[in-house]
Design a protein around this motif. Structure first.
Motif, PDB file in Angstrom:
ATOM      1  N   THR A  10      -4.700  -1.825 -14.977  1.00  0.00           N
ATOM      2  CA  THR A  10      -3.724  -1.529 -13.933  1.00  0.00           C
ATOM      3  C   THR A  10      -4.346  -0.548 -12.955  1.00  0.00           C
ATOM      4  OG1 THR A  10      -1.817  -1.871 -15.387  1.00  0.00           O
ATOM      5  CG2 THR A  10      -1.469  -0.504 -13.430  1.00  0.00           C
ATOM      6  N   PRO A  39      -2.197  -5.755 -11.259  1.00  0.00           N
ATOM      7  CA  PRO A  39      -1.131  -4.754 -11.112  1.00  0.00           C
ATOM      8  C   PRO A  39      -1.606  -3.539 -10.305  1.00  0.00           C
ATOM      9  CG  PRO A  39      -1.299  -5.497 -13.396  1.00  0.00           C
ATOM     10  CD  PRO A  39      -2.492  -6.049 -12.680  1.00  0.00           C
ATOM     11  N   HIS A  40      -0.833  -3.141  -9.307  1.00  0.00           N
ATOM     12  CA  HIS A  40      -1.100  -1.965  -8.487  1.00  0.00           C
ATOM     13  C   HIS A  40       0.096  -1.016  -8.602  1.00  0.00           C
ATOM     14  CE1 HIS A  40      -4.221  -4.492  -6.749  1.00  0.00           C
ATOM     15  NE2 HIS A  40      -4.630  -3.505  -5.965  1.00  0.00           N
ATOM     16  N   ARG A  41      -0.171   0.274  -8.729  1.00  0.00           N
ATOM     17  CA  ARG A  41       0.892   1.264  -8.867  1.00  0.00           C
ATOM     18  C   ARG A  41       0.655   2.446  -7.920  1.00  0.00           C
ATOM     19  NH1 ARG A  41       2.361  -2.661 -11.048  1.00  0.00           N
ATOM     20  NH2 ARG A  41       2.964  -2.963 -13.231  1.00  0.00           N
ATOM     21  N   GLU A  64       2.469   6.260 -15.212  1.00  0.00           N
ATOM     22  CA  GLU A  64       1.900   4.918 -15.069  1.00  0.00           C
ATOM     23  C   GLU A  64       0.784   4.681 -16.076  1.00  0.00           C
ATOM     24  OE1 GLU A  64       3.174   2.652 -13.417  1.00  0.00           O
ATOM     25  OE2 GLU A  64       4.406   3.615 -11.886  1.00  0.00           O
ATOM     26  N   ALA A  68       0.107   1.554 -19.020  1.00  0.00           N
ATOM     27  CA  ALA A  68      -0.985   0.623 -18.745  1.00  0.00           C
ATOM     28  C   ALA A  68      -1.868   0.423 -19.969  1.00  0.00           C
ATOM     29  CB  ALA A  68      -1.831   1.147 -17.582  1.00  0.00           C
TER      30      ALA A  68
END
Length: 291
Positions: A10, A39-41, A64, A68
């Motif tokens: 992630t 996935p980007h956060r 986050e 992950a």
């Protein structure tokens, strides 16, 4: 993205300007099609009028990371990485009154004069033109009677329970300067000028961090009729290049991980075509190796 896809990772944003939602082009935030690849956060999650800081980012990043399978923190804001690894001082909230007084003095005196009012230890750590951090330091001094440097020197709880690997991109200066120029030209072609024009119409406080994102002050000068677009682009490229020099000096002198856990790549990765299978495999092995 290639590493995230290969390792099930992630990507967590560690770039202070890419936290904000208003300016995607000028901050080079990942495009929607990029975000769909892995996935980007923490990209575009803050409104510009609510400034992000290291304390907020650390808490958000840790949350986050806990979710992950493999967190990949990506960005160049050294203060954020330092806060994550070393912890952050527990500085009391200065409160609205001190915050307002600091902002009013900043507007009245300017950053250089306000910088001169700071305690010597804090002043030595801040550039006289860094208005946002100077105002923050002054409000802490007003509220607590102690300088920001004193608070930052107090013991903090560092990161525990994680095996860290650090990959630092350190390309030659001439190649980097050329890339910065090409990237800014691409930003203009992609609509950066219209994006900045719309952003300025919001009428936000000029002291907000996003107002100082590379390219924003320069394009604002052009939109006010003060300089040509060519001059604005040249100034934006120069400001970005100067920032990267300070950035690399900072990372070279900070020991965020032990030497065996750090890999320096002294070249640019200009496109996905340069990502050979062996190159990605080597990086993946470096990230996942034990010990």
């Amino acid at each position: 993205m290639a590493l995230a896809q290969r390792l099930g990772g992630t990507i967590i944003n560690a770039d202070a300007m890419q936290c904000y939602r208003e300016l995607r082009i000028i901050t080079a935030r990942p495009a929607p099609e990029d975000e769909a690849q892995a996935p980007h956060r923490l990209y575009g999650v803050r409104a510009a009028e609510k400034p992000a800081n290291a304390a907020w980012w650390r808490e958000a990043a840790l949350a986050e990371m806990d979710q992950a399978a493999l967190p990949i923190l990506c960005g160049g804001t050294g203060m954020y990485f330092s806060a994550l690894v070393r912890g952050i001082a527990n500085i009391p909230d200065p409160g609205a009154a001190a915050r307002a007084e600091a902002r009013n003095l900043l507007a009245e005196l300017g950053p250089v004069a306000l910088h001169a009012k700071l305690d010597p230890e804090t002043a030595a750590k801040l550039r006289p033109g860094d208005s946002q951090r100077i105002a923050r330091a002054y409000e802490v001094w007003l509220a607590t009677g102690r300088g920001l440097a004193w608070w930052q020197a107090q013991p903090a709880e560092g990161l525990a329970g994680w095996a860290l690997r650090m990959i630092l991109l350190d390309p030659p200066r001439d190649a980097l300067r050329e890339a910065i120029t090409t990237r800014f030209e691409a930003m203009l072609e992609a609509g950066a000028l219209a994006e900045v024009e719309g952003f300025l119409r919001l009428g936000l406080d000029p002291a907000l961090p996003l107002m100082r994102a590379h390219g924003v002050p320069e394009l604002a000068s052009y939109l006010r009729g003060e300089i040509s677009l060519t001059a604005a682009a040249a100034r934006a490229v120069l400001a970005t290049h100067q920032y990267t020099k300070r950035q690399m000096t900072w990372f070279r002198h900070q020991k965020l991980v032990d030497t065996p856990a750090m890999q320096i790549i002294q070249s640019r990765i200009a496109s996905s075509t340069q990502l050979s299978e062996s190159f990605i495999a080597d990086l993946a092995n470096f990230i996942t190796k034990q010990g």
